[in-house]
Design a protein around this motif. Sequence first.
Motif, PDB file in Angstrom:
ATOM      1  N   GLY A  37       0.818  -1.211   0.000  1.00 14.52           N
ATOM      2  CA  GLY A  37       0.000   0.000   0.000  1.00 14.52           C
ATOM      3  C   GLY A  37       0.852   1.261   0.000  1.00 14.52           C
ATOM      4  O   GLY A  37       0.547   2.233  -0.694  1.00 14.52           O
ATOM      5  N   MET A  38       1.956   1.215   0.775  1.00 10.15           N
ATOM      6  CA  MET A  38       2.840   2.384   0.832  1.00 10.15           C
ATOM      7  C   MET A  38       3.466   2.645  -0.533  1.00 10.15           C
ATOM      8  O   MET A  38       3.564   3.776  -0.997  1.00 10.15           O
ATOM      9  N   ARG A  39       3.872   1.551  -1.174  1.00  9.49           N
ATOM     10  CA  ARG A  39       4.497   1.672  -2.499  1.00  9.49           C
ATOM     11  C   ARG A  39       3.533   2.311  -3.492  1.00  9.49           C
ATOM     12  O   ARG A  39       3.895   3.193  -4.261  1.00  9.49           O
ATOM     13  N   LYS A  40       2.276   1.863  -3.414  1.00 13.44           N
ATOM     14  CA  LYS A  40       1.278   2.388  -4.350  1.00 13.44           C
ATOM     15  C   LYS A  40       1.035   3.876  -4.084  1.00 13.44           C
ATOM     16  O   LYS A  40       0.895   4.671  -5.011  1.00 13.44           O
ATOM     17  N   ARG A  41       1.000   4.244  -2.800  1.00 11.74           N
ATOM     18  CA  ARG A  41       0.786   5.650  -2.460  1.00 11.74           C
ATOM     19  C   ARG A  41       1.935   6.495  -2.989  1.00 11.74           C
ATOM     20  O   ARG A  41       1.747   7.586  -3.507  1.00 11.74           O
ATOM     21  N   LEU A  42       3.150   5.936  -2.861  1.00 18.32           N
ATOM     22  CA  LEU A  42       4.323   6.656  -3.370  1.00 18.32           C
ATOM     23  C   LEU A  42       4.228   6.806  -4.889  1.00 18.32           C
ATOM     24  O   LEU A  42       4.495   7.872  -5.440  1.00 18.32           O
ATOM     25  N   GLU A  43       3.811   5.722  -5.564  1.00 16.95           N
ATOM     26  CA  GLU A  43       3.687   5.779  -7.023  1.00 16.95           C
ATOM     27  C   GLU A  43       2.720   6.876  -7.444  1.00 16.95           C
ATOM     28  O   GLU A  43       2.938   7.573  -8.428  1.00 16.95           O
ATOM     29  N   LEU A  44       1.635   7.015  -6.658  1.00 16.39           N
ATOM     30  CA  LEU A  44       0.662   8.066  -6.971  1.00 16.39           C
ATOM     31  C   LEU A  44       1.317   9.439  -6.937  1.00 16.39           C
ATOM     32  O   LEU A  44       1.177  10.228  -7.869  1.00 16.39           O
ATOM     33  N   ILE A  45       2.068   9.738  -5.873  1.00 17.31           N
ATOM     34  CA  ILE A  45       2.593  11.100  -5.761  1.00 17.31           C
ATOM     35  C   ILE A  45       3.796  11.329  -6.671  1.00 17.31           C
ATOM     36  O   ILE A  45       4.042  12.445  -7.085  1.00 17.31           O
ATOM     37  N   VAL A  46       4.528  10.262  -6.997  1.00 20.85           N
ATOM     38  CA  VAL A  46       5.635  10.407  -7.946  1.00 20.85           C
ATOM     39  C   VAL A  46       5.078  10.884  -9.291  1.00 20.85           C
ATOM     40  O   VAL A  46       5.694  11.675  -9.989  1.00 20.85           O
ATOM     41  N   GLY A  47       3.883  10.412  -9.612  1.00 24.10           N
ATOM     42  CA  GLY A  47       3.258  10.804 -10.875  1.00 24.10           C
ATOM     43  C   GLY A  47       2.643  12.195 -10.835  1.00 24.10           C
ATOM     44  O   GLY A  47       2.135  12.687 -11.842  1.00 24.10           O
ATOM     45  N   LEU A  99      -4.712  -3.127  -8.222  1.00 21.46           N
ATOM     46  CA  LEU A  99      -4.503  -4.557  -8.457  1.00 21.46           C
ATOM     47  C   LEU A  99      -3.563  -5.130  -7.409  1.00 21.46           C
ATOM     48  O   LEU A  99      -2.494  -4.581  -7.141  1.00 21.46           O
ATOM     49  N   GLY A 100      -3.965  -6.230  -6.824  1.00 27.69           N
ATOM     50  CA  GLY A 100      -3.092  -6.915  -5.888  1.00 27.69           C
ATOM     51  C   GLY A 100      -3.068  -6.321  -4.489  1.00 27.69           C
ATOM     52  O   GLY A 100      -2.280  -6.743  -3.661  1.00 27.69           O
ATOM     53  N   LEU A 101      -3.918  -5.330  -4.231  1.00 28.43           N
ATOM     54  CA  LEU A 101      -3.937  -4.750  -2.888  1.00 28.43           C
ATOM     55  C   LEU A 101      -5.108  -5.321  -2.098  1.00 28.43           C
ATOM     56  O   LEU A 101      -6.130  -5.696  -2.670  1.00 28.43           O
ATOM     57  N   ASP A 102      -4.957  -5.374  -0.774  1.00 32.85           N
ATOM     58  CA  ASP A 102      -6.064  -5.877   0.031  1.00 32.85           C
ATOM     59  C   ASP A 102      -7.166  -4.816   0.101  1.00 32.85           C
ATOM     60  O   ASP A 102      -6.966  -3.667  -0.274  1.00 32.85           O
ATOM     61  N   ILE A 103      -8.327  -5.244   0.617  1.00 29.85           N
ATOM     62  CA  ILE A 103      -9.518  -4.393   0.517  1.00 29.85           C
ATOM     63  C   ILE A 103      -9.343  -3.051   1.234  1.00 29.85           C
ATOM     64  O   ILE A 103      -9.669  -2.004   0.685  1.00 29.85           O
ATOM     65  N   GLN A 104      -8.763  -3.074   2.447  1.00 26.91           N
ATOM     66  CA  GLN A 104      -8.591  -1.815   3.189  1.00 26.91           C
ATOM     67  C   GLN A 104      -7.675  -0.857   2.423  1.00 26.91           C
ATOM     68  O   GLN A 104      -7.968   0.322   2.296  1.00 26.91           O
ATOM     69  N   THR A 105      -6.548  -1.400   1.925  1.00 24.71           N
ATOM     70  CA  THR A 105      -5.605  -0.559   1.207  1.00 24.71           C
ATOM     71  C   THR A 105      -6.256  -0.007  -0.048  1.00 24.71           C
ATOM     72  O   THR A 105      -6.057   1.151  -0.405  1.00 24.71           O
ATOM     73  N   ARG A 106      -7.043  -0.843  -0.711  1.00 25.04           N
ATOM     74  CA  ARG A 106      -7.741  -0.379  -1.907  1.00 25.04           C
ATOM     75  C   ARG A 106      -8.617   0.818  -1.572  1.00 25.04           C
ATOM     76  O   ARG A 106      -8.632   1.817  -2.282  1.00 25.04           O
ATOM     77  N   ALA A 107      -9.325   0.695  -0.456  1.00 23.54           N
ATOM     78  CA  ALA A 107     -10.230   1.780  -0.049  1.00 23.54           C
ATOM     79  C   ALA A 107      -9.439   3.061   0.186  1.00 23.54           C
ATOM     80  O   ALA A 107      -9.862   4.148  -0.213  1.00 23.54           O
ATOM     81  N   VAL A 108      -8.277   2.911   0.814  1.00 21.66           N
ATOM     82  CA  VAL A 108      -7.445   4.088   1.094  1.00 21.66           C
ATOM     83  C   VAL A 108      -6.981   4.738  -0.212  1.00 21.66           C
ATOM     84  O   VAL A 108      -7.092   5.950  -0.396  1.00 21.66           O
ATOM     85  N   ILE A 109      -6.503   3.899  -1.140  1.00 20.33           N
ATOM     86  CA  ILE A 109      -6.028   4.411  -2.425  1.00 20.33           C
ATOM     87  C   ILE A 109      -7.161   5.127  -3.159  1.00 20.33           C
ATOM     88  O   ILE A 109      -6.988   6.210  -3.715  1.00 20.33           O
ATOM     89  N   TRP A 110      -8.344   4.510  -3.109  1.00 18.34           N
ATOM     90  CA  TRP A 110      -9.484   5.130  -3.789  1.00 18.34           C
ATOM     91  C   TRP A 110      -9.827   6.478  -3.192  1.00 18.34           C
ATOM     92  O   TRP A 110     -10.211   7.401  -3.895  1.00 18.34           O
ATOM     93  N   ASP A 111      -9.658   6.554  -1.876  1.00 17.65           N
ATOM     94  CA  ASP A 111      -9.936   7.803  -1.207  1.00 17.65           C
ATOM     95  C   ASP A 111      -8.993   8.901  -1.714  1.00 17.65           C
ATOM     96  O   ASP A 111      -9.419  10.017  -2.005  1.00 17.65           O
ATOM     97  N   TYR A 112      -7.704   8.555  -1.856  1.00 16.40           N
ATOM     98  CA  TYR A 112      -6.740   9.537  -2.366  1.00 16.40           C
ATOM     99  C   TYR A 112      -7.092   9.940  -3.795  1.00 16.40           C
ATOM    100  O   TYR A 112      -7.049  11.112  -4.163  1.00 16.40           O
ATOM    101  N   ILE A 113      -7.442   8.935  -4.609  1.00 13.67           N
ATOM    102  CA  ILE A 113      -7.755   9.230  -6.005  1.00 13.67           C
ATOM    103  C   ILE A 113      -8.953  10.183  -6.088  1.00 13.67           C
ATOM    104  O   ILE A 113      -8.949  11.150  -6.836  1.00 13.67           O
ATOM    105  N   LYS A 114      -9.953   9.914  -5.252  1.00 15.47           N
ATOM    106  CA  LYS A 114     -11.152  10.754  -5.230  1.00 15.47           C
ATOM    107  C   LYS A 114     -10.799  12.184  -4.846  1.00 15.47           C
ATOM    108  O   LYS A 114     -11.240  13.143  -5.462  1.00 15.47           O
ATOM    109  N   ARG A 115      -9.963  12.296  -3.819  1.00 17.47           N
ATOM    110  CA  ARG A 115      -9.584  13.638  -3.360  1.00 17.47           C
ATOM    111  C   ARG A 115      -8.807  14.397  -4.426  1.00 17.47           C
ATOM    112  O   ARG A 115      -9.015  15.597  -4.622  1.00 17.47           O
ATOM    113  N   LEU A 116      -7.890  13.698  -5.100  1.00 19.66           N
ATOM    114  CA  LEU A 116      -7.107  14.344  -6.154  1.00 19.66           C
ATOM    115  C   LEU A 116      -8.020  14.864  -7.246  1.00 19.66           C
ATOM    116  O   LEU A 116      -7.860  15.963  -7.764  1.00 19.66           O
TER     117      LEU A 116
END
Lengths: 287, 331
Positions: free
Chosen positions: B140-150, B165-182
């Motif tokens: 999850g941390m790696r994915k979050r980093l990938e988001l901000i690197v971009g 892809l490949g993230l557990d449900i909680q992490t997915r929810a967190v990532i989606w939250d960031y995407i929504k906010r962006l």
Amino acid sequence: MIAETWALTVRELKKWVRTPALVFIGIFQPIIWIALFGSAFNPSNLVPSSFGAVQPPPEQLNQIRQSILTQTFGGAPTYITYLTGGMLGVLLLFTSAFSGGSLVWDRRFGFLNKLLASPIPRSAIFFSRVLASVIKGLSQSVLVFFIAILVPNGLRLSPEFSMIDFIAVFFTLFLVAIGFSSLFTAMAVRVKKWETLIAVVNLLNLPLLFASSALLPISSMPDWLQGVAKVNPISVGADVSRTLIVYGSLSPPQTADVLFGMTYLLAFAALTTFIGVITSRLALKAE
Amino acid sequence: MSKIIEAEDLTKIYAGNLTAVDHVSFSVDEGTLFGFLGPNGAGKTTTIKMLTTLASITSGKASVAYHDCAKEPNEVRKSIGIVPQDLAVDDDLTGIENVMLAAKLYRVPESIARKRAEELINLVDLKDASKRLVATYSGGMRKRLELIVGLIHQPRIFFLDEPTLGLDIQTRAVIWDYIKRLNKEHNLTIFMTTHYLEEADSLCDSVAIIDHGKIRISGSPSELKEKVGGDVLEIDVTNGASLTEFFRSIQGVKEVKQTGSKYRIKIPRAEEALPTIFEGISAKGLKIREVSLNKPTLDEVFLEVTGRSLRDEPSGAEDSFQRMITSRRRL
């Protein structure tokens, strides 16, 4: 162009110094060559102490042995002195061989696509690998140069060896490094699998080493091999740096030889850089 | 709203006459979240590659951020951020080093980049980890980093290829939250592919489903569900006269099936028709025993238009290598 190339070069170098094993092996390998091979293989020991019934006096024998070095091995006082000039170039060849290695991984893992989707000049990707490899190779070879002096019966610099000679030696090696790094990076740009790269490197490295004056003088080779060895940049680099190490201050014909050698290497570096830029443009364009 | 991405008859034919993308046309409005859905090998990745200038366009036109992808690739590259499916950050660098490397590649001045990097790192809660090597990060941390690197160069459009892809449900929810906010706070246009249709459903303003290189259907998730037949309303009433004719007379009803006292009605936006239905039934003197309303999901839309489900997709060798890499995120 320069900013992007440098940013990517720093990335390569960071990855390198964070793997101390790589740095250590890179220095250790040529030391082994010089200390073990250079000490074990001393051509002057090949002269037997008696020829049938004839037993030359020891002073004469020593003279014969020393003249093998001075006459056949370019005037080097010890074999390791002869070898060092060549091994520094070979060290750069070995470092350069995998200069494009990280490109293969970047392609495999997808990092390359990220680079290609950014607005950087495509050649920055090529130049960063070459530059990183040159920096790695040269820093190692400077270290190896000083360690070779410490080896018993090792590198003996000419008393007239000056700072200018030192700079000239490493400028020559710099050209060798640029030449081979560009060549191998140009190959790696097209390679999709790491295994292919290893196979190509193995195929080229040893012939380049043995068909050169790095270990033995070209004059000891059969005619057909001499032709190959003479155009081999490893030989040219070895001969130039050896002349500088052994003589220090050069006679006019030696200066001419050294300048010709450097020009030859400059042309070699320019040619492979050109090939590299063209190849990477083709290989890194949109699929 | 202006169309920040436009594709017109976009076609990609690879060597060997393999048509990966076949006359695809669509557009994405600025500031919206666009979902690009389809089975493996449908042409999703090739389309993204053409839009992000990684693949050449065989025929047709594409413009991204109002620049022609074929003619001004560098202008397009400056305006977009990308989070590819595979590894997009360097394991051997720290989090902050990855962000700053991206900044240099996009020519963001050092002082601005430092400030932005700090904000972005705080945004995705990576402050404590930013000085650690990425190799030590969780998936999850790696994915979050990938988001901000971009995002360091403040792109106008963000391309996300299977961001969860490949993230557990909680992490997915967190990532989606960031995407929504962006998307909402930065008015960032987002173009993404995903395998998780329920997420596309709840997040995307519009979606397109591609299969065999062609777009089968596109529109907002609710429009697509309507097109497929709409909601399914099941009503169980006390015995009496048949209500089939009555249900058929209601506007919008597509299909009515009667099994005993149970009726199964297909109707778009069933909730709007419910009052009329209830009134009609009580006017006939009947009583309702049970009502259930089922909204169709994008999965059903997908099944309907592609003939297969997104799950249990077969995968090729290269695909499983990618998946292996992706799964490293979870370690």
